[in-house]
Design an enzyme around this catalytic site. Structure first.
Site, PDB file in Angstrom:
ATOM      1  N   GLU A 199       9.860   0.965  10.631  1.00 61.40           N
ATOM      2  CA  GLU A 199      10.875   1.997  10.434  1.00 61.40           C
ATOM      3  C   GLU A 199      10.153   3.318  10.641  1.00 61.40           C
ATOM      4  O   GLU A 199       9.326   3.704   9.818  1.00 61.40           O
ATOM      5  CB  GLU A 199      11.480   1.851   9.027  1.00 61.40           C
ATOM      6  CG  GLU A 199      12.863   2.445   8.934  1.00 61.40           C
ATOM      7  CD  GLU A 199      12.813   3.873   8.468  1.00 61.40           C
ATOM      8  OE1 GLU A 199      12.705   4.769   9.343  1.00 61.40           O
ATOM      9  OE2 GLU A 199      12.873   4.098   7.260  1.00 61.40           O
ATOM     10  N   CYS A 232      13.420  10.667   7.520  1.00 57.97           N
ATOM     11  CA  CYS A 232      13.337  10.168   8.899  1.00 57.97           C
ATOM     12  C   CYS A 232      14.675  10.291   9.609  1.00 57.97           C
ATOM     13  O   CYS A 232      14.719  10.428  10.829  1.00 57.97           O
ATOM     14  CB  CYS A 232      12.838   8.735   8.918  1.00 57.97           C
ATOM     15  SG  CYS A 232      13.639   7.699   7.698  1.00 57.97           S
ATOM     16  N   LYS A 278       0.840  -1.202   0.000  1.00 57.81           N
ATOM     17  CA  LYS A 278       0.000   0.000   0.000  1.00 57.81           C
ATOM     18  C   LYS A 278       0.871   1.247   0.000  1.00 57.81           C
ATOM     19  O   LYS A 278       1.506   1.590   0.987  1.00 57.81           O
ATOM     20  CB  LYS A 278      -0.922   0.060   1.221  1.00 57.81           C
ATOM     21  CG  LYS A 278      -1.980   1.158   1.015  1.00 57.81           C
ATOM     22  CD  LYS A 278      -2.661   1.618   2.272  1.00 57.81           C
ATOM     23  CE  LYS A 278      -1.920   2.683   3.016  1.00 57.81           C
ATOM     24  NZ  LYS A 278      -1.770   3.960   2.300  1.00 57.81           N
ATOM     25  N   GLU A 288       9.711  15.417  16.090  1.00 52.34           N
ATOM     26  CA  GLU A 288      10.074  15.304  14.677  1.00 52.34           C
ATOM     27  C   GLU A 288       9.267  16.331  13.878  1.00 52.34           C
ATOM     28  O   GLU A 288       8.039  16.314  13.899  1.00 52.34           O
ATOM     29  CB  GLU A 288       9.775  13.895  14.163  1.00 52.34           C
ATOM     30  CG  GLU A 288      10.160  13.721  12.711  1.00 52.34           C
ATOM     31  CD  GLU A 288      10.032  12.278  12.229  1.00 52.34           C
ATOM     32  OE1 GLU A 288       8.932  11.722  12.320  1.00 52.34           O
ATOM     33  OE2 GLU A 288      11.036  11.723  11.752  1.00 52.34           O
TER      34      GLU A 288
HETATM   35  P1  NAI Z   1       1.602   8.065   8.576  1.00 54.96           P
HETATM   36  O1  NAI Z   1       2.411   7.232   9.500  1.00 54.96           O
HETATM   37  O2  NAI Z   1       0.186   8.355   8.926  1.00 54.96           O
HETATM   38  O3  NAI Z   1       1.594   7.403   7.103  1.00 54.96           O
HETATM   39  C1  NAI Z   1       2.533   6.461   6.621  1.00 54.96           C
HETATM   40  C2  NAI Z   1       1.809   5.309   5.951  1.00 54.96           C
HETATM   41  O4  NAI Z   1       0.969   4.673   6.904  1.00 54.96           O
HETATM   42  C3  NAI Z   1       0.876   5.729   4.807  1.00 54.96           C
HETATM   43  O5  NAI Z   1       0.899   4.731   3.803  1.00 54.96           O
HETATM   44  C4  NAI Z   1      -0.471   5.770   5.479  1.00 54.96           C
HETATM   45  O6  NAI Z   1      -1.548   5.601   4.587  1.00 54.96           O
HETATM   46  C5  NAI Z   1      -0.368   4.617   6.441  1.00 54.96           C
HETATM   47  N1  NAI Z   1      -1.281   4.694   7.579  1.00 54.96           N
HETATM   48  C6  NAI Z   1      -1.767   5.809   8.189  1.00 54.96           C
HETATM   49  N2  NAI Z   1      -2.613   5.469   9.174  1.00 54.96           N
HETATM   50  C7  NAI Z   1      -2.673   4.117   9.205  1.00 54.96           C
HETATM   51  C8  NAI Z   1      -3.389   3.168   9.995  1.00 54.96           C
HETATM   52  N3  NAI Z   1      -4.236   3.561  10.944  1.00 54.96           N
HETATM   53  N4  NAI Z   1      -3.204   1.854   9.756  1.00 54.96           N
HETATM   54  C9  NAI Z   1      -2.342   1.443   8.805  1.00 54.96           C
HETATM   55  N5  NAI Z   1      -1.660   2.288   8.005  1.00 54.96           N
HETATM   56  C10 NAI Z   1      -1.808   3.618   8.202  1.00 54.96           C
HETATM   57  O7  NAI Z   1       2.398   9.421   8.357  1.00 54.96           O
HETATM   58  P2  NAI Z   1       1.786  10.836   7.879  1.00 54.96           P
HETATM   59  O8  NAI Z   1       0.523  11.106   8.598  1.00 54.96           O
HETATM   60  O9  NAI Z   1       1.775  10.856   6.413  1.00 54.96           O
HETATM   61  O10 NAI Z   1       2.918  11.816   8.411  1.00 54.96           O
HETATM   62  C11 NAI Z   1       2.923  12.220   9.787  1.00 54.96           C
HETATM   63  C12 NAI Z   1       4.318  12.286  10.318  1.00 54.96           C
HETATM   64  O11 NAI Z   1       4.897  11.005  10.331  1.00 54.96           O
HETATM   65  C13 NAI Z   1       5.281  13.114   9.487  1.00 54.96           C
HETATM   66  O12 NAI Z   1       5.172  14.478   9.754  1.00 54.96           O
HETATM   67  C14 NAI Z   1       6.589  12.539   9.941  1.00 54.96           C
HETATM   68  O13 NAI Z   1       6.963  13.109  11.172  1.00 54.96           O
HETATM   69  C15 NAI Z   1       6.290  11.076  10.152  1.00 54.96           C
HETATM   70  N6  NAI Z   1       6.691  10.254   8.980  1.00 54.96           N
HETATM   71  C16 NAI Z   1       7.818   9.504   9.053  1.00 54.96           C
HETATM   72  C17 NAI Z   1       8.260   8.789   7.967  1.00 54.96           C
HETATM   73  C18 NAI Z   1       9.501   7.966   8.000  1.00 54.96           C
HETATM   74  O14 NAI Z   1      10.144   7.801   6.986  1.00 54.96           O
HETATM   75  N7  NAI Z   1       9.857   7.374   9.117  1.00 54.96           N
HETATM   76  C19 NAI Z   1       7.551   8.842   6.685  1.00 54.96           C
HETATM   77  C20 NAI Z   1       6.321   9.597   6.716  1.00 54.96           C
HETATM   78  C21 NAI Z   1       5.940  10.278   7.822  1.00 54.96           C
END
Ligand code: NAI
Ligand code: MG
Length: 483
Positions: free
Chosen positions: A255, A289, A179, A386
């Site tokens: 991660e 990240c 996904k 972050e």
């Molecule tokens: P997120 O963690 O919500 O999204 C990442 C992935 O998880 C996306 O594919 C999303 O659709 C999915 N996701 C979201 N809610 C979910 C759920 N309840 N169950 C299963 N999958 C789910 O991150 P978001 O909201 O886009 O960004 C928020 C913050 O997260 C950013 O500001 C940043 O601080 C952090 N982040 C960290 C990343 C990394 O590389 N470690 C990448 C993206 C965001």
């Protein structure tokens, strides 16, 4: 430009489908706020179908019978196809994510191709051990694929994160439901077309674009998914772990976020360190990240170092991501844009000083000025949370032991940077800092062969290299009586 977007549907069994609900969602270009495509909005029903396809492909399809070398050949063909279409993929990534074309062409694409090539070569080198047990037995281990794997990926490196996830899963013989992030599904879908073209049997990789709480959660709590690999926020990582626990105890690797210390000693090459600090926080608009968002500068070189760093930050060409000269593009979405601007205001309110930047950079598109705060204190919000944007907080130190304690005083532990000419000090700190990756006199270095992952709440499990094989295999111990 939208003619580049050929496909916005769901891939199941090597066929392209609309969502069963018939719903779609708009995908935007964050540098213009214009719509690029309407993409099928997968949810539980589509995930269910994708898992059925992946299960069938895993248990009874040609994939199961295929030799590891032939699996490797298919992954290699995929690498070649990505290479053949690298310019198109780089443009699509830049349009959808907002990152500069300079970066997609020089980082995202080459790293994705390398990753597929690396795992193509590794596929036939995965094996167990023979173990000299006590008694009249022959004991050996088999490394078997984990099974049907769910992979949920973020928007900051959309194609590269797909490569990091798919490479080892395919090398080990797993089947996949992937996904992509709702903000950036387009390159993963194009990759799906290339996977089919590369000769991957039906059902081995299924791609379901959609939102987290619906499609993502359906994967994490699915009873017939054996393992889930997640990259994203720590908050959602915790939810994924909980859903895995409450469903079928599927294996989990995470991660997650980071708040990396980037440490500049007075004895460092300060020009190199200033370039490294730039790379550490402004690469990919800070949507990284492992971004070096906590900058610790030895007190006695603070003024000299920050002057160099500021000058560099102010010379970064910001603007149209499709312009090859651009080095700072747009943040991925309005949500992230507003979140970053909110942190900048919090930094000002809590008493940090804006050395440069400090706000939005354009009227249209989600551009943020490269922002350096000085006079930051460890307990300030911008030094703890972050931000995931081009915002760095500079702090100073005088005592190394105290510095190590401060650098480690965070819930995260993904990465760290150390700038010094003293190799003894460099190695001692590399050992003492609690982080999965340490860069000495460099920053943001990646190679498909070298592992990446977090300590503490930055997650667990290591991607890349041979280490990723642990994530996608399980070990079987076989005993044979010699009597
Ligand atoms: P997120 O963690 O919500 O999204 C990442 C992935 O998880 C996306 O594919 C999303 O659709 C999915 N996701 C979201 N809610 C979910 C759920 N309840 N169950 C299963 N999958 C789910 O991150 P978001 O909201 O886009 O960004 C928020 C913050 O997260 C950013 O500001 C940043 O601080 C952090 N982040 C960290 C990343 C990394 O590389 N470690 C990448 C993206 C965001
Ligand atoms: Mg979220």
């Amino acid at each position: 430009m939208t003619q580049k977007v050929k496909n916005g549907r769901i891939l199941i069994n090597n066929e392209w489908n609309e969502a069963q609900s018939g719903k779609t969602f708009p995908v935007l270009n964050p540098s213009t706020e214009e719509k690029l495509a309407d993409v099928a909005e997968g949810d539980q029903a589509d995930v269910d179908r994708a898992v059925v396809a992946a299960r069938r492909a895993f248990e009874t399809g040609p994939w199961k019978k295929m030799s590891a070398r032939d699996r490797g050949r298919i992954i290699y063909r995929l690498a070649q196809l990505v290479d053949k279409h690298k310019d198109e993929l780089a443009e699509l990534e830049t349009l959808n994510n907002g990152k500069p074309i300079f970066e997609t062409k020089n980082a995202d694409l080459p790293l994705s191709i390398d990753c597929f090539e690396y795992y193509a070569g590794l596929a036939d080198k995965i094996h167990g051990d023979t173990i000299p047990v006590t008694g009249e037995f022959f004991n050996y281990t088999l490394r078997e694929p984990a099974g049907v794997v769910g992979q949920i990926i973020p928007w900051n490196f959309p194609l590269l994160m797909a490569a990091w996830k798919l490479g080892p899963a395919l090398a080990t013989g797993c089947t996949v439901v992937l996904k992509p992030a709702e903000q950036t599904p387009l390159t993963a879908l194009r990759l799906g077309e290339l996977l089919v073209e590369a000769g991957l049997p039906p059902g081995v990789v299924n791609i379901v674009p959609g939102f987290g709480p619906t499609a993502g959660a359906a994967i994490a709590r699915h009873m017939d998914v054996d393992k889930v690999a997640f990259t994203g926020s720590t908050e959602v990582g915790k939810m994924v772990m909980k859903m895995a626990a409450e469903s079928n105890i599927k294996r989990v690797s995470l991660e997650l976020g980071g708040k990396a210390p980037n440490i500049v000693f007075a004895d460092a090459d300060l020009d190199a360190a200033a370039a490294g600090a730039m790379m550490g926080i402004f690469f990919n608009q800070g949507e990284v990240c492992c971004a070096g968002s906590r900058l610790y500068v030895e007190e006695k070189v603070k003024d000299e170092f920050l002057a160099k760093f500021k000058a560099r930050a102010e010379s970064l060409p910001l603007g149209d991501p499709m312009d090859p000269k651009t080095r700072m593009g747009a943040q991925v979405s309005e949500e992230q844009f507003k979140k970053i601007l909110g942190y900048i205001e919090t930094g000002k309110r809590e008493g940090a000083k804006v050395l440069t930047g400090g706000g939005a950079a354009a009227n249209k598109g989600y551009f943020v000025k490269p922002t350096i705060f000085s006079d930051v204190k460890d307990e300030m919000t911008i030094a703890r949370e972050e931000i995931f944007g081009p915002v760095v907080g500079a702090m100073t130190f005088t005592n190394t032991d105290d510095l190590i304690r401060r650098a480690n005083n965070t819930m995260y532990g993904l990465s760290a940077g150390i700038w010094t000419r003293d190799i003894g000090k460099a190695h001692r700190l590399a050992k003492e800092v609690k982080a999965g990756t340490v860069w000495v006199n460099c920053y943001n270095c990646f190679d498909a062969a070298s592992p990446f992952g977090g300590f503490k709440q930055s997650g667990f499990g290591r991607e890349l290299g041979k280490y990723a094989l642990e994530l996608y295999t399980q070990v079987k111990s076989v005993w044979v009586s010699l009597n």
